[in-house]
Design a protein around this motif. Structure first.
Motif, PDB file in Angstrom:
ATOM      1  N   GLY A  49     -22.795  21.210 -49.887  1.00  0.00           N
ATOM      2  CA  GLY A  49     -24.247  21.089 -49.840  1.00  0.00           C
ATOM      3  C   GLY A  49     -24.753  20.746 -48.460  1.00  0.00           C
ATOM      4  N   ARG A  50     -24.038  19.848 -47.778  1.00  0.00           N
ATOM      5  CA  ARG A  50     -24.440  19.472 -46.416  1.00  0.00           C
ATOM      6  C   ARG A  50     -24.254  20.643 -45.462  1.00  0.00           C
ATOM      7  NH1 ARG A  50     -22.280  14.208 -47.820  1.00  0.00           N
ATOM      8  NH2 ARG A  50     -20.194  14.849 -47.127  1.00  0.00           N
ATOM      9  N   GLU A  51     -23.192  21.424 -45.657  1.00  0.00           N
ATOM     10  CA  GLU A  51     -22.938  22.571 -44.788  1.00  0.00           C
ATOM     11  C   GLU A  51     -24.025  23.631 -44.957  1.00  0.00           C
ATOM     12  OE1 GLU A  51     -18.976  23.681 -45.849  1.00  0.00           O
ATOM     13  OE2 GLU A  51     -18.092  21.872 -44.988  1.00  0.00           O
ATOM     14  N   VAL A  52     -24.452  23.858 -46.193  1.00  0.00           N
ATOM     15  CA  VAL A  52     -25.524  24.828 -46.438  1.00  0.00           C
ATOM     16  C   VAL A  52     -26.825  24.346 -45.807  1.00  0.00           C
ATOM     17  CG1 VAL A  52     -26.984  25.879 -48.211  1.00  0.00           C
ATOM     18  CG2 VAL A  52     -24.504  25.806 -48.524  1.00  0.00           C
ATOM     19  N   GLN A  53     -27.154  23.075 -45.980  1.00  0.00           N
ATOM     20  CA  GLN A  53     -28.390  22.537 -45.406  1.00  0.00           C
ATOM     21  C   GLN A  53     -28.371  22.628 -43.893  1.00  0.00           C
ATOM     22  OE1 GLN A  53     -31.315  21.226 -47.104  1.00  0.00           O
ATOM     23  NE2 GLN A  53     -31.933  21.743 -45.015  1.00  0.00           N
ATOM     24  N   SER A 165     -32.356  25.951 -49.758  1.00  0.00           N
ATOM     25  CA  SER A 165     -32.056  24.579 -49.351  1.00  0.00           C
ATOM     26  C   SER A 165     -32.312  23.602 -50.492  1.00  0.00           C
ATOM     27  CB  SER A 165     -32.893  24.188 -48.127  1.00  0.00           C
ATOM     28  OG  SER A 165     -34.248  23.975 -48.473  1.00  0.00           O
ATOM     29  N   MET A 166     -33.067  24.016 -51.508  1.00  0.00           N
ATOM     30  CA  MET A 166     -33.359  23.174 -52.659  1.00  0.00           C
ATOM     31  C   MET A 166     -32.350  23.345 -53.784  1.00  0.00           C
ATOM     32  SD  MET A 166     -37.501  23.782 -52.736  1.00  0.00           S
ATOM     33  CE  MET A 166     -37.799  22.738 -54.169  1.00  0.00           C
ATOM     34  N   ALA A 167     -31.394  24.249 -53.611  1.00  0.00           N
ATOM     35  CA  ALA A 167     -30.351  24.433 -54.624  1.00  0.00           C
ATOM     36  C   ALA A 167     -29.440  23.208 -54.641  1.00  0.00           C
ATOM     37  CB  ALA A 167     -29.564  25.696 -54.339  1.00  0.00           C
ATOM     38  N   HIS A 168     -28.660  23.072 -55.695  1.00  0.00           N
ATOM     39  CA  HIS A 168     -27.785  21.912 -55.823  1.00  0.00           C
ATOM     40  C   HIS A 168     -26.416  22.354 -56.346  1.00  0.00           C
ATOM     41  CE1 HIS A 168     -27.986  21.601 -60.306  1.00  0.00           C
ATOM     42  NE2 HIS A 168     -29.141  22.222 -60.110  1.00  0.00           N
ATOM     43  N   SER A 169     -25.484  21.418 -56.381  1.00  0.00           N
ATOM     44  CA  SER A 169     -24.128  21.650 -56.897  1.00  0.00           C
ATOM     45  C   SER A 169     -23.425  22.783 -56.165  1.00  0.00           C
ATOM     46  CB  SER A 169     -24.161  21.931 -58.409  1.00  0.00           C
ATOM     47  OG  SER A 169     -24.754  20.859 -59.111  1.00  0.00           O
ATOM     48  N   PHE A 170     -23.590  22.856 -54.846  1.00  0.00           N
ATOM     49  CA  PHE A 170     -22.919  23.887 -54.067  1.00  0.00           C
ATOM     50  C   PHE A 170     -21.410  23.637 -54.010  1.00  0.00           C
ATOM     51  CE2 PHE A 170     -27.003  25.050 -51.993  1.00  0.00           C
ATOM     52  CZ  PHE A 170     -26.886  26.433 -52.102  1.00  0.00           C
ATOM     53  N   THR A 171     -20.644  24.712 -54.096  1.00  0.00           N
ATOM     54  CA  THR A 171     -19.204  24.675 -53.861  1.00  0.00           C
ATOM     55  C   THR A 171     -18.844  25.832 -52.944  1.00  0.00           C
ATOM     56  OG1 THR A 171     -18.759  26.016 -55.838  1.00  0.00           O
ATOM     57  CG2 THR A 171     -18.671  23.617 -56.098  1.00  0.00           C
ATOM     58  N   ALA A 172     -17.787  25.655 -52.173  1.00  0.00           N
ATOM     59  CA  ALA A 172     -17.312  26.732 -51.303  1.00  0.00           C
ATOM     60  C   ALA A 172     -16.526  27.725 -52.136  1.00  0.00           C
ATOM     61  CB  ALA A 172     -16.452  26.162 -50.188  1.00  0.00           C
ATOM     62  N   ALA A 173     -16.757  29.013 -51.885  1.00  0.00           N
ATOM     63  CA  ALA A 173     -16.124  30.066 -52.688  1.00  0.00           C
ATOM     64  C   ALA A 173     -15.325  31.020 -51.814  1.00  0.00           C
ATOM     65  CB  ALA A 173     -17.190  30.829 -53.477  1.00  0.00           C
ATOM     66  N   VAL A 226     -22.467  31.928 -44.713  1.00  0.00           N
ATOM     67  CA  VAL A 226     -22.709  31.279 -43.433  1.00  0.00           C
ATOM     68  C   VAL A 226     -21.666  31.753 -42.419  1.00  0.00           C
ATOM     69  CG1 VAL A 226     -22.861  29.070 -42.215  1.00  0.00           C
ATOM     70  CG2 VAL A 226     -23.686  29.262 -44.585  1.00  0.00           C
ATOM     71  N   THR A 227     -22.121  32.178 -41.244  1.00  0.00           N
ATOM     72  CA  THR A 227     -21.212  32.668 -40.209  1.00  0.00           C
ATOM     73  C   THR A 227     -20.467  31.502 -39.550  1.00  0.00           C
ATOM     74  OG1 THR A 227     -22.779  32.484 -38.370  1.00  0.00           O
ATOM     75  CG2 THR A 227     -22.901  34.487 -39.732  1.00  0.00           C
ATOM     76  N   LYS A 228     -19.474  31.845 -38.733  1.00  0.00           N
ATOM     77  CA  LYS A 228     -18.709  30.813 -38.025  1.00  0.00           C
ATOM     78  C   LYS A 228     -19.581  30.046 -37.040  1.00  0.00           C
ATOM     79  CE  LYS A 228     -17.063  33.866 -34.298  1.00  0.00           C
ATOM     80  NZ  LYS A 228     -15.859  34.398 -33.607  1.00  0.00           N
ATOM     81  N   ASP A 229     -20.733  30.639 -36.668  1.00  0.00           N
ATOM     82  CA  ASP A 229     -21.673  29.962 -35.776  1.00  0.00           C
ATOM     83  C   ASP A 229     -22.648  29.063 -36.536  1.00  0.00           C
ATOM     84  OD1 ASP A 229     -20.628  31.217 -33.474  1.00  0.00           O
ATOM     85  OD2 ASP A 229     -21.826  33.004 -33.868  1.00  0.00           O
ATOM     86  N   GLY A 230     -22.454  28.959 -37.846  1.00  0.00           N
ATOM     87  CA  GLY A 230     -23.303  28.089 -38.640  1.00  0.00           C
ATOM     88  C   GLY A 230     -24.667  28.643 -38.939  1.00  0.00           C
TER      89      GLY A 230
END
Length: 282
Positions: A49-53, A165-173, A226-230
């Motif tokens: 979640g922090r990475e997405v934000q 950015s308002m989504a929740h419960s993000f996981t890396a896939a 999300v790209t490697k450049d964030g």
């Protein structure tokens, strides 16, 4: 009994939100770009979640070419809204070309709309009008509302970033190749707040209460790459209400590269934001 009540509520929401629109999921399902890397290790939900934000915040300070495909199916409808153009999100300036057509029909059958974003003002015009009036109009960007589920007012790409950015419960896939670059894929859930964000009062009041009651069982999801450049390179939002499905796939390419945006047209007629509506503008 709980499941039956949930299904009844979802059906009611679909009927009330039948004006909804958002993008073709075809770009985000299947194909070589979607091969997930088995070597990618999932991040904890809090970290994801922090990475997405962080990616959203960084992207909002960048530039991009926008390609958004918004599709509505069900209840006798199947149409796609296409939004293409360039945007400088830091400067709040951009130009978009929008078209609306029955899914699968030729571009000749599409209804077009031109838009220019300049700060807090959005200029728009129908370049083809049966009455011959193809003049520019202008309205307030921050007062514009939406009339449909998962839509952006005036097709604003920064609004889509806000929704995700308002989504929740993000996981890396895992990692995937998207838009020609390697990108980390995150998947999360949407509750009623981003789904109904800035919806007109009369429509929101009809669907908000049942959506709140459904809670996390609301069939709405958010995927982000999300790209490697964030930087965010793709967003897929989906709300599947059974009898009505809305999906929005927004691709952002050329991230960080200079873009050319048009100057505001002269002589545009100012109109109240409340008077702007319809599937072309959300």
């Amino acid at each position: 009994m709980r499941r039956s009540a949930t299904l009844i509520s979802i059906s009611a929401i679909a009927v009330l939100a039948s004006g909804c629109s958002s993008g073709s999921e075809g770009q985000a399902t299947g194909g070589k770009e979607q091969a997930t890397s088995a070597a990618s290790s999932p991040a904890p939900a809090a970290d994801a979640g922090r990475e997405v934000q962080a990616a959203v915040d960084t992207t909002k300070q960048s530039t991009a070419r926008i390609d958004d495909r918004i599709r509505v199916t069900g209840m006798g409808q199947d149409f796609t809204t296409t939004v293409k153009g360039t945007f400088d999100m830091k400067a709040d300036r951009g130009r978009l070309k929008v078209s609306l057509a029955q899914t699968g029909t030729s571009s000749d059958a599409a209804v077009p709309l031109d838009e220019i974003f300049h700060g807090n003002t959005v200029y728009f015009r129908m370049p083809e009008e049966t009455n011959g009036d193809t003049g520019w109009r202008s309205t307030s960007r921050d007062k514009a509302e939406v009339h449909s589920v998962l839509r952006a007012p005036l097709n604003d790409p920064e609004f889509v970033l806000r929704q995700v950015s308002m989504a929740h419960s993000f996981t890396a896939a895992g990692e995937q190749k998207v838009n020609g670059v390697r990108a980390r894929h995150y998947t999360g859930k949407l509750n009623h707040k981003p789904v109904l964000l800035r919806m007109v009062k009369e429509r929101r009041e009809k669907v908000e209460e049942p959506m709140v009651k459904i809670g996390d069982r609301l069939p709405a999801t958010a995927d982000v790459w999300v790209t490697k450049d964030g930087l965010v390179t793709r967003i897929l939002l989906v709300c599947d209400l059974g009898s009505m499905k809305v999906s929005s796939t927004m691709n952002l390419t050329g991230l960080g590269k200079p873009v050319t945006v048009a100057s505001p047209p002269k002589g545009a007629q100012a109109v109240p934001a409340a008077s702007v509506g319809g599937p072309l503008v959300g």
